[in-house]
Design a protein around this motif. Structure first.
Motif, PDB file in Angstrom:
ATOM      1  N   LEU A  26       1.042  -1.103   0.122  1.00 26.05           N
ATOM      2  CA  LEU A  26       0.057   0.009   0.082  1.00 26.05           C
ATOM      3  C   LEU A  26       1.143   1.351   0.026  1.00 26.05           C
ATOM      4  N   VAL A  27       0.727   2.028  -1.329  1.00 21.44           N
ATOM      5  CA  VAL A  27       1.966   2.894  -1.229  1.00 21.44           C
ATOM      6  C   VAL A  27       1.246   4.228  -1.259  1.00 21.44           C
ATOM      7  N   GLY A  28      -0.019   4.444  -0.701  1.00 22.75           N
ATOM      8  CA  GLY A  28      -0.684   5.576  -0.671  1.00 22.75           C
ATOM      9  C   GLY A  28       0.168   6.927  -0.324  1.00 22.75           C
ATOM     10  N   PHE A  29       0.498   7.055   0.800  1.00 24.09           N
ATOM     11  CA  PHE A  29       1.247   8.168   1.311  1.00 24.09           C
ATOM     12  C   PHE A  29       2.636   8.118   1.710  1.00 24.09           C
ATOM     13  N   SER A  30       3.369   7.085   0.882  1.00 22.47           N
ATOM     14  CA  SER A  30       4.702   6.665   1.199  1.00 22.47           C
ATOM     15  C   SER A  30       5.689   7.508   0.536  1.00 22.47           C
ATOM     16  N   GLN A  31       5.504   8.465  -0.474  1.00 23.94           N
ATOM     17  CA  GLN A  31       6.263   8.827  -1.538  1.00 23.94           C
ATOM     18  C   GLN A  31       7.318   9.871  -0.599  1.00 23.94           C
ATOM     19  N   ASP A  32       7.108  10.589   0.332  1.00 27.09           N
ATOM     20  CA  ASP A  32       7.873  11.618   1.058  1.00 27.09           C
ATOM     21  C   ASP A  32       8.118  11.266   2.399  1.00 27.09           C
TER      22      ASP A  32
END
Length: 323
Positions: A26-32
């Motif tokens: 689950l890569v929803g809010f993992s960009q930063d």
């Protein structure tokens, strides 16, 4: 009852020349990475506020005999559904942020998907029932005690639970027949059905057909019922001769109308405007609005604009803290 009980595997499994993925990311809010502590604190705060706020509404309605009416019966069920709704997604996301591990098992994904659809469906049904309750109260006030009797209210809520559970079970069973290969990334912060279908390597036509049909039935049909109820309510209010009478009648609908606008405005916006293959940050923020922000704001909307709830909360506060 739940099909995921028969899926004990959590790692990748090879079958012939095909690798079947039994774990998703689950890569929803993992960009930063630098924003992860801020996101953790923000979502934890919203989760705690939502749970405590809705729990207070349930306790206030249960403890005050003056609130044992159909409107507050539906409201307490909505608060319970909202607690469960937000609990299906946020705790797992908080764990993933804290541990820096974005994975969710296949069984966990199906379980989350199932309960998300159950409680999301219940929210739509309960908002519709609350609109119908206001319609009967304002348009047919003399028949209100007869029409909205406790037996009918209980039956309506029970039928809503049954429909939500059955639909969610059918969708979950259809997902179980799919194979998920090579691409295990879900572009969301929870196992959202439409996004999960994009990473399947088998035919998803039947899943998409059922998804679109049920989105129309459970989305537009209840929403149409709400619009019809309020069109009749507005028509009845306009026929009231006194300004005070009009304000009093409409004030009983203001809180519910605010919640409906927030829930359907963001929820339908996500499903109508988003493209499954190019799910954007904007779509994710809109999802947060109806999956997290709406359950959090519901207690405030009803308590700030409803004198009966205010009095019940004050009484509950005296009982809890004075003693």
């Amino acid at each position: 009852m739940f099909p995921i009980l028969f899926l004990p595997y959590v790692n990748n499994m090879k079958t012939g020349n095909q690798t079947i993925i039994l774990e998703f990311l689950l890569v929803g809010f993992s960009q930063d990475a630098e924003y992860q502590p801020l996101l953790f604190g923000l979502f934890l705060l919203m989760f705690v506020v939502a749970v405590l706020g809705n729990l207070l509404i349930i306790l206030a309605v249960s403890s005050d005999s003056h609130l044992h009416t159909p409107m507050y019966f539906f409201l307490s069920n909505l608060s319970f559904s909202d607690i469960c709704f937000i609990s299906t997604t946020i705790p797992k996301m908080l764990v993933n942020i804290q541990t820096q591990n974005k994975s969710i098992t296949y069984a966990g994904c199906i379980t989350q998907m199932y309960f998300f659809m159950v409680f999301g469906g219940m929210d739509t049904f309960l908002l519709t029932l609350m609109a119908y309750d206001r319609f009967v109260a304002i348009c047919h006030p003399l028949h209100y005690p007869v029409i909205m009797n406790p037996q009918l209210c209980g039956l309506l809520v029970l039928v809503s639970w049954i429909i939500s559970c059955l639909y969610s079970l059918v969708q979950s069973l259809l997902v179980l027949r799919l194979s998920f290969c090579t691409n295990q990334i879900i572009k969301h912060f929870y196992c959202e059905l439409a996004q999960a279908l994009t990473v399947a390597c088998s035919d998803t036509l039947l899943n998409h057909i059922l998804l679109y049909i049920v989105t129309c039935i459970l989305g537009f049909v209840p929403f149409s019922g709400i619009l019809y109820s309020y069109s009749q309510i507005v028509s009845s209010i306009l026929r009231i001769p006194s300004t005070d009478g009009k304000y009093k009648a409409f004030s009983t609908c203001g809180s519910h109308l605010s919640v409906v606008s927030l829930f359907y405005g963001t929820g339908l916006g996500v499903y109508l405007s988003s493209d499954e293959t190019s799910f954007s940050w904007k779509d994710m923020v809109a999802s947060v609005m109806y999956t997290v922000v709406t359950p959090m704001l519901n207690p405030f909307i009803y308590s700030l604009r409803n004198n009966d709830i205010k009095k019940a909360l004050q009484t509950l506060g005296r009982i809890l803290f004075v003693k």
